[in-house]
Design an enzyme around this catalytic site. Sequence first.
Site, PDB file in Angstrom:
ATOM      1  N   ARG A   1       0.839  -1.211   0.000  1.00  0.00           N
ATOM      2  CA  ARG A   1       0.000   0.000   0.000  1.00  0.00           C
ATOM      3  C   ARG A   1       0.872   1.259   0.000  1.00  0.00           C
ATOM      4  O   ARG A   1       0.593   2.226   0.718  1.00  0.00           O
ATOM      5  CB  ARG A   1      -0.963   0.020   1.202  1.00  0.00           C
ATOM      6  CG  ARG A   1      -1.890  -1.151   1.285  1.00  0.00           C
ATOM      7  CD  ARG A   1      -2.886  -1.201   0.132  1.00  0.00           C
ATOM      8  NE  ARG A   1      -3.582  -2.458   0.150  1.00  0.00           N
ATOM      9  CZ  ARG A   1      -3.166  -3.550  -0.511  1.00  0.00           C
ATOM     10  NH1 ARG A   1      -2.087  -3.509  -1.271  1.00  0.00           N
ATOM     11  NH2 ARG A   1      -3.831  -4.671  -0.432  1.00  0.00           N
TER      12      ARG A   1
ATOM     13  N   SER B   1     -10.504  -0.367   4.037  1.00  0.00           N
ATOM     14  CA  SER B   1      -9.647  -0.688   5.199  1.00  0.00           C
ATOM     15  C   SER B   1      -9.022   0.604   5.709  1.00  0.00           C
ATOM     16  O   SER B   1      -8.387   1.327   4.937  1.00  0.00           O
ATOM     17  CB  SER B   1      -8.530  -1.642   4.786  1.00  0.00           C
ATOM     18  OG  SER B   1      -9.085  -2.801   4.233  1.00  0.00           O
TER      19      SER B   1
ATOM     20  N   GLU C   1      -4.329   3.866   6.503  1.00  0.00           N
ATOM     21  CA  GLU C   1      -4.180   3.652   5.059  1.00  0.00           C
ATOM     22  C   GLU C   1      -4.628   4.875   4.235  1.00  0.00           C
ATOM     23  O   GLU C   1      -3.907   5.290   3.325  1.00  0.00           O
ATOM     24  CB  GLU C   1      -4.980   2.406   4.652  1.00  0.00           C
ATOM     25  CG  GLU C   1      -4.593   1.901   3.277  1.00  0.00           C
ATOM     26  CD  GLU C   1      -5.389   0.673   2.859  1.00  0.00           C
ATOM     27  OE1 GLU C   1      -5.197  -0.398   3.462  1.00  0.00           O
ATOM     28  OE2 GLU C   1      -6.194   0.790   1.929  1.00  0.00           O
TER      29      GLU C   1
HETATM   30  C1  LIG Z   1     -15.377   0.065   0.140  1.00  0.00           C
HETATM   31  C2  LIG Z   1     -13.922   0.256  -0.185  1.00  0.00           C
HETATM   32  C3  LIG Z   1     -13.122  -0.854  -0.430  1.00  0.00           C
HETATM   33  C4  LIG Z   1     -11.767  -0.702  -0.736  1.00  0.00           C
HETATM   34  N1  LIG Z   1     -11.014  -1.824  -0.979  1.00  0.00           N
HETATM   35  C5  LIG Z   1      -9.701  -1.701  -1.296  1.00  0.00           C
HETATM   36  C6  LIG Z   1      -8.918  -2.857  -1.575  1.00  0.00           C
HETATM   37  O1  LIG Z   1      -9.407  -3.981  -1.568  1.00  0.00           O
HETATM   38  N2  LIG Z   1      -7.607  -2.695  -1.865  1.00  0.00           N
HETATM   39  C7  LIG Z   1      -7.031  -1.448  -1.918  1.00  0.00           C
HETATM   40  O2  LIG Z   1      -5.826  -1.365  -2.195  1.00  0.00           O
HETATM   41  N3  LIG Z   1      -7.762  -0.325  -1.654  1.00  0.00           N
HETATM   42  C8  LIG Z   1      -9.065  -0.422  -1.353  1.00  0.00           C
HETATM   43  N4  LIG Z   1      -9.815   0.704  -1.093  1.00  0.00           N
HETATM   44  C9  LIG Z   1      -9.172   2.022  -1.130  1.00  0.00           C
HETATM   45  C10 LIG Z   1      -9.349   2.775  -2.478  1.00  0.00           C
HETATM   46  O3  LIG Z   1     -10.363   2.182  -3.242  1.00  0.00           O
HETATM   47  C11 LIG Z   1      -8.054   2.771  -3.306  1.00  0.00           C
HETATM   48  O4  LIG Z   1      -7.005   3.329  -2.566  1.00  0.00           O
HETATM   49  C12 LIG Z   1      -8.221   3.565  -4.612  1.00  0.00           C
HETATM   50  O5  LIG Z   1      -7.081   3.359  -5.420  1.00  0.00           O
HETATM   51  C13 LIG Z   1      -8.431   5.052  -4.388  1.00  0.00           C
HETATM   52  O6  LIG Z   1      -8.790   5.625  -5.617  1.00  0.00           O
HETATM   53  P1  LIG Z   1      -9.429   7.069  -5.709  1.00  0.00           P
HETATM   54  O7  LIG Z   1      -9.482   7.434  -7.151  1.00  0.00           O
HETATM   55  O8  LIG Z   1     -10.696   7.109  -4.972  1.00  0.00           O
HETATM   56  O9  LIG Z   1      -8.294   7.946  -4.992  1.00  0.00           O
HETATM   57  P2  LIG Z   1      -8.497   9.206  -4.045  1.00  0.00           P
HETATM   58  O10 LIG Z   1      -9.107   8.772  -2.762  1.00  0.00           O
HETATM   59  O11 LIG Z   1      -9.159  10.311  -4.778  1.00  0.00           O
HETATM   60  O12 LIG Z   1      -6.980   9.617  -3.780  1.00  0.00           O
HETATM   61  C14 LIG Z   1      -6.126   8.791  -3.028  1.00  0.00           C
HETATM   62  C15 LIG Z   1      -4.710   9.378  -3.110  1.00  0.00           C
HETATM   63  O13 LIG Z   1      -4.232   9.261  -4.445  1.00  0.00           O
HETATM   64  C16 LIG Z   1      -3.891  10.537  -4.982  1.00  0.00           C
HETATM   65  N5  LIG Z   1      -4.298  10.545  -6.381  1.00  0.00           N
HETATM   66  C17 LIG Z   1      -5.505  10.224  -6.883  1.00  0.00           C
HETATM   67  N6  LIG Z   1      -5.498  10.297  -8.224  1.00  0.00           N
HETATM   68  C18 LIG Z   1      -4.251  10.660  -8.566  1.00  0.00           C
HETATM   69  C19 LIG Z   1      -3.603  10.921  -9.817  1.00  0.00           C
HETATM   70  N7  LIG Z   1      -4.243  10.788 -10.996  1.00  0.00           N
HETATM   71  N8  LIG Z   1      -2.301  11.309  -9.807  1.00  0.00           N
HETATM   72  C20 LIG Z   1      -1.632  11.437  -8.639  1.00  0.00           C
HETATM   73  N9  LIG Z   1      -2.189  11.220  -7.435  1.00  0.00           N
HETATM   74  C21 LIG Z   1      -3.475  10.829  -7.400  1.00  0.00           C
HETATM   75  C22 LIG Z   1      -4.647  11.547  -4.132  1.00  0.00           C
HETATM   76  O14 LIG Z   1      -3.966  12.788  -4.122  1.00  0.00           O
HETATM   77  C23 LIG Z   1      -4.641  10.876  -2.771  1.00  0.00           C
HETATM   78  O15 LIG Z   1      -3.405  11.113  -2.136  1.00  0.00           O
HETATM   79  C24 LIG Z   1     -11.175   0.592  -0.787  1.00  0.00           C
HETATM   80  C25 LIG Z   1     -11.994   1.719  -0.548  1.00  0.00           C
HETATM   81  C26 LIG Z   1     -13.346   1.559  -0.259  1.00  0.00           C
HETATM   82  C27 LIG Z   1     -14.200   2.778  -0.029  1.00  0.00           C
END
Ligand SMILES: Cc1cc2nc3c(=O)[nH]c(=O)nc-3n(C[C@H](O)[C@H](O)[C@H](O)COP(=O)(O)OP(=O)(O)OC[C@H]3O[C@@H](n4cnc5c(N)ncnc54)[C@H](O)[C@@H]3O)c2cc1C
Length: 350
Positions: free
Chosen positions: A164, A246, A346
């Site tokens: 992660r 998580s 996380e």
């Molecule tokens: C119900 C649920 C289940 C989940 N299950 C998992 C799982 O099984 N495994 C797992 O690893 N994660 C899981 N996650 C966490 C999440 O889905 C991941 O971390 C996902 O990759 C976040 O994507 P996002 O676009 O929403 O990022 P955001 O929440 O918008 O951003 C997260 C971070 O990434 C940065 N960021 C976003 N886009 C970019 C970009 N284009 N360039 C540079 N930086 C960027 C942001 O600045 C921030 O620091 C879960 C979340 C939820 C709500």
Amino acid sequence: MILAQNVPLQTYNSFGIAARAEYLVRVRDEADLQAVLRDARLAHLPRTVLGGGSNVVLTGDVRGLVLRVEVPGMRLWAQTERDIVIEAGAGESWHDLVVWTLAQGWPGLENMALIPGTVGAAPVQNIGAYGVELQDRFHSLDALDLLTGEVFTLDPAQCGFGYRDSVFKHSAGGPDGLGLAGRAVILRVRLALPRRWRPELGYLDLQRKQEAHGLAAPSAQQVFDWVCEIRRAKLPDPQVLGNAGSFFKNPTVSAEQCADIIAREPKVVHYPMPDGSVKLAAGWLIDACGWRGKTMGHAGVYERQALVLVNRGTPERPCTGGEVMTLARAIQTSVYERFGIRLEMEPVVI
Ligand SMILES: Cc1cc2nc3c(=O)[nH]c(=O)nc-3n(C[C@H](O)[C@H](O)[C@H](O)COP(=O)(O)OP(=O)(O)OC[C@H]3O[C@@H](n4cnc5c(N)ncnc54)[C@H](O)[C@@H]3O)c2cc1C
């Protein structure tokens, strides 16, 4: 480039926290970012990159400029003897990409089905689930440097993937000096899907499904369906109950530390790692401290999985980021007092 002011972010984060962005730009392509960099009004504002908002805790209104990445597109990028290489825009939904690759007959992402969020955020924390991580399929990415305006490409080694973790989670001023947090906006991600595909069924939940269905060699679509079923049963849907998945990373301890904990807590859930260390299930530790189902203010611990913190408020009065952080710190303290382990969060705190 369209610049909006005082934008509500409640629907832009999966916790449903009611913060606002001072300014927000939707980034559809590189030109939008170049326009931001040229705009004198925006030059001195702090910048926050946002994808689907499913891995953030907003602790208040976001000062400065939010760059909401919405770069579209999915395509076949190259074919080699070993792999099918696909490319996707950073703003595409990760799950939609998984579905699209399977529809094309290119397996490899099915274990990571239903992970919320965008393709561009997937490398940031090296997303993973059910025995497969992004780094297992990663080919390369293109990102724009907000300091220089240049677009650059990174290969897997340059991304510094860990559990992660990646260079995108570390700031340049960090101990290794290599961080790109807040500096790089990921525009496109390429993934290498193996031609000689084999199902990854190492996780107990998937093995149980395999036994129940009596399938010796399940298809990628079958694994996808099982992963979706397991996830839907275990995790709350953010559309129904706000959460960020998580909330803590599974901590890693030495074999000696683990033996010490087992002597005191024989039931602790633990997984020996190839390097001799041991990973502990953070959810089990939190559960053992009695947190499952508890609520503090308008933030709570999900009753079916203690690793997930949830929004116990209403759409009119959702939980605040402060309430989430207060609960998270209280959990960290009690796990530390009982097990001597510091749980690491996380999600990214903004
Ligand atoms: C119900 C649920 C289940 C989940 N299950 C998992 C799982 O099984 N495994 C797992 O690893 N994660 C899981 N996650 C966490 C999440 O889905 C991941 O971390 C996902 O990759 C976040 O994507 P996002 O676009 O929403 O990022 P955001 O929440 O918008 O951003 C997260 C971070 O990434 C940065 N960021 C976003 N886009 C970019 C970009 N284009 N360039 C540079 N930086 C960027 C942001 O600045 C921030 O620091 C879960 C979340 C939820 C709500």
